[in-house]
Design an enzyme around this catalytic site. Structure first.
Site, PDB file in Angstrom:
ATOM      1  N   LYS A 179       0.850  -1.190   0.000  1.00 52.73           N
ATOM      2  CA  LYS A 179       0.000   0.000   0.000  1.00 52.73           C
ATOM      3  C   LYS A 179       0.887   1.241   0.000  1.00 52.73           C
ATOM      4  O   LYS A 179       1.997   1.202   0.506  1.00 52.73           O
ATOM      5  CB  LYS A 179      -0.911   0.000   1.234  1.00 52.73           C
ATOM      6  N   LYS A 205       2.670  -8.744  -1.972  1.00 53.87           N
ATOM      7  CA  LYS A 205       1.973  -8.880  -3.248  1.00 53.87           C
ATOM      8  C   LYS A 205       1.606  -7.524  -3.827  1.00 53.87           C
ATOM      9  O   LYS A 205       1.416  -6.545  -3.094  1.00 53.87           O
ATOM     10  CB  LYS A 205       0.714  -9.741  -3.106  1.00 53.87           C
ATOM     11  N   ASP A 207      -1.202  -5.151  -5.667  1.00 56.73           N
ATOM     12  CA  ASP A 207      -2.657  -5.075  -5.584  1.00 56.73           C
ATOM     13  C   ASP A 207      -3.247  -5.231  -6.980  1.00 56.73           C
ATOM     14  O   ASP A 207      -2.535  -5.255  -7.983  1.00 56.73           O
ATOM     15  CB  ASP A 207      -3.104  -3.769  -4.938  1.00 56.73           C
ATOM     16  N   GLU A 208      -4.577  -5.322  -7.035  1.00 54.54           N
ATOM     17  CA  GLU A 208      -5.221  -5.701  -8.291  1.00 54.54           C
ATOM     18  C   GLU A 208      -5.021  -4.692  -9.414  1.00 54.54           C
ATOM     19  O   GLU A 208      -4.988  -5.060 -10.587  1.00 54.54           O
ATOM     20  CB  GLU A 208      -6.728  -5.949  -8.074  1.00 54.54           C
ATOM     21  N   HIS A 297      -6.443 -12.626  -7.973  1.00 54.51           N
ATOM     22  CA  HIS A 297      -7.205 -11.633  -7.216  1.00 54.51           C
ATOM     23  C   HIS A 297      -8.613 -11.593  -7.792  1.00 54.51           C
ATOM     24  O   HIS A 297      -8.790 -11.508  -9.003  1.00 54.51           O
ATOM     25  CB  HIS A 297      -6.544 -10.256  -7.319  1.00 54.51           C
ATOM     26  N   ARG A 298      -9.620 -11.652  -6.934  1.00 56.66           N
ATOM     27  CA  ARG A 298     -11.007 -11.718  -7.415  1.00 56.66           C
ATOM     28  C   ARG A 298     -11.570 -10.333  -7.756  1.00 56.66           C
ATOM     29  O   ARG A 298     -12.749 -10.048  -7.510  1.00 56.66           O
ATOM     30  CB  ARG A 298     -11.895 -12.427  -6.400  1.00 56.66           C
TER      31      ARG A 298
END
Length: 488
Positions: A179, A205, A207-208, A297-298
């Site tokens: 972030k 990770k 982010d989307e 990632h959904r």
């Protein structure tokens, strides 16, 4: 003697009624149908328009998701239409919802191309959701037969292989999402990854929505991230990683980015659900061939999975993605900021992890289903979780899960490394207490307090977020009537 054209036409007319005929009368409703082991089964939540009979509405769903069109056509005489018609064979009123009905529909296996999520979904959800006779429609669950499952590769690694690669057993994987989502430079991004891994996390990770923006191009990100991974691995002696998002505008570019990720030493890549089912399957095949873990990632799922009366239940997405071959998928936290009833989320996790599913109505599982030895997909818990919830996360989600603390790591007042250490110590303390036979759920706050006596970063986390919770009523809960025998 050969029949005349007029005679053949007369015979056809005699056994074939033209015009617009109710779907139920055409054979799409069959309460006496005996379900075959090879049938694909679907459970829809049907909300008919006022005045529309629920059986006719359910038959319309069966028809429009298989062979029917709005009127009778002659070409049906050229097919085995009695076989290829989907059959609605059971319609039940949804408990406490007098205008909604559960429609059970069976589809012959030959209606679907082998190994294709795109073809499966083109029928099941392709056209019928816009049908005017329905006020709303939701796909709640599916049963995929073994014969069809065997045409899919499933996850390449699964839980066991990933644990062996990391030499990590008996506890959840621990990670964090970098972030802020957008705006960091590549160098600062890599520093975040290093600090988190050095502090005790297994993974960080992307982010989307981190792909390749002007402030941080993908190749630079990959290089700085892997520098952080390698430095942290050397410093800690542990195997580390970071999920590199290879989502892009074209398949060619995704393959290019994935190949680069492998070349610079990554063991895992990431994609977003929004790239589509064919692209997901294609990347899963690439990951298997290249010995890479594939994280999904959904992104976008709640646009159709959250509302109770219309769309697709996320448990169905879980089944499709396990078939497609992803190794990870975000599946809910229960205690975090995103949608998730505890029992329903447990159903998602069971769908991803169990070798065989039994009927469990509280969890929303309506069908028995053998996974035909397809490997497990690891659920990921992400969104609004922190160290003070560790005992609850272990209670609800178990060991086979990736716990992703984004803000719960990077928001620590003493820095990213301190936030990572706080989460690692909290996890180790709760797992140890459980293994010692303590009531870690009820004693959780006390266990964490004891651990914080020798870990300043954990004490800071507990003090900072002790009053943070997301106690909102879930929009998606199970509908069932409790009986002594019908529910698990």
């Amino acid at each position: 003697m050969a029949q005349s054209v007029q005679e053949r036409t007369r015979l056809k007319n005699k056994r074939y009624e033209s015009g617009v005929i109710p779907y139920a009368k055409m054979g799409y409703w069959d309460p006496n149908y005996v379900v075959k082991d090879t049938d694909i089964l679907a459970l829809f939540r049907v909300t008919p328009q006022p005045g529309v009979d629920p059986i006719e509405a359910s038959a319309a769903v069966a028809g429009e998701s298989s062979t029917a069109t709005w009127t009778v056509i002659w070409c049906d005489l050229l097919t085995a239409c009695d076989v290829y018609r989907a059959k609605a064979y059971r319609v039940d009123q949804v408990p406490n919802s007098p205008d909604q009905y559960f429609a059970y529909i069976a589809y012959d296996l030959d209606l679907f191309e082998e190994g294709s999520i795109a073809n499966l979904t083109a029928s099941i959800i392709g056209n019928v959701f816009g049908f005017k006779a329905l006020a709303a429609l939701r796909l709640e669950d599916m049963r995929i037969p073994i014969g069809y499952l065997k045409t899919f590769q499933g996850p390449a690694t699964g839980v066991v292989v990933e644990r062996e690669r990391l030499n990590m057993f008996g506890k959840p994987f621990l990670g964090a999402t970098v972030k802020p989502k957008l705006g960091l430079s590549s160098k600062n991004y890599g520093r975040v990854v290093y600090e988190g891994l050095k502090g005790g996390l297994n993974f960080l990770k992307d982010d989307e929505n981190i792909n390749s923006q002007p402030f941080m191009r993908w190749r630079e990100r990959f290089l700085y991230v892997m520098e952080g991974v390698n430095r942290a691995s050397a410093a800690t002696g542990e195997i580390k990683g970071s999920y590199l998002n290879v989502t892009a505008a074209t398949m060619e570019e995704m393959y290019n980015r994935a190949a680069c990720a492998k070349e610079v030493g990554s063991i895992i890549i990431m994609i977003d659900l929004v790239i589509g089912y064919t692209a997901i399957q294609s990347m899963a095949i690439w990951a298997r061939e290249n010995n890479m873990i594939l994280h999904l990632h959904r992104a976008g799922n709640s646009t159709y999975a959250r509302q109770k009366n219309h769309g697709i239940n996320f448990r169905v997405i879980c089944k499709w993605m396990r078939m497609a071959g992803v190794d990870h998928i975000h599946a809910g936290t229960v205690v975090g900021k995103l949608e998730g009833d505890p029992i329903i989320v447990k159903g998602f996790y069971n769908t991803l992890l169990l070798p065989k599913l039994d009927v469990n109505l509280p969890q929303g599982l309506f069908f028995e289903m053998d996974w035909a030895s397809l490997r497990k997909t690891v659920p990921v818990a992400s969104g609004g979780i922190h160290a003070g919830q560790m005992h609850l996360l272990l209670k609800y989600l178990g060991d086979d899960v990736v716990l992703q603390f984004g803000g719960g790591t990077l928001g620590h007042p003493d820095g990213i490394q301190a936030g990572a250490t706080a989460n690692r110590v909290a996890l180790e303390a709760i797992v140890l207490a459980r293994n010692e036979g303590r009531d870690y759920v009820n004693e959780g706050p006390q266990i964490l307090k004891e651990a914080a006596r020798t870990c300043g970063p954990l004490q800071t986390s507990l003090d900072l977020w002790k009053d943070i919770s997301f106690n909102f009523t879930s929009t998606d809960t199970a509908d069932f009537v409790e009986t002594p025998t019908a529910n698990v």
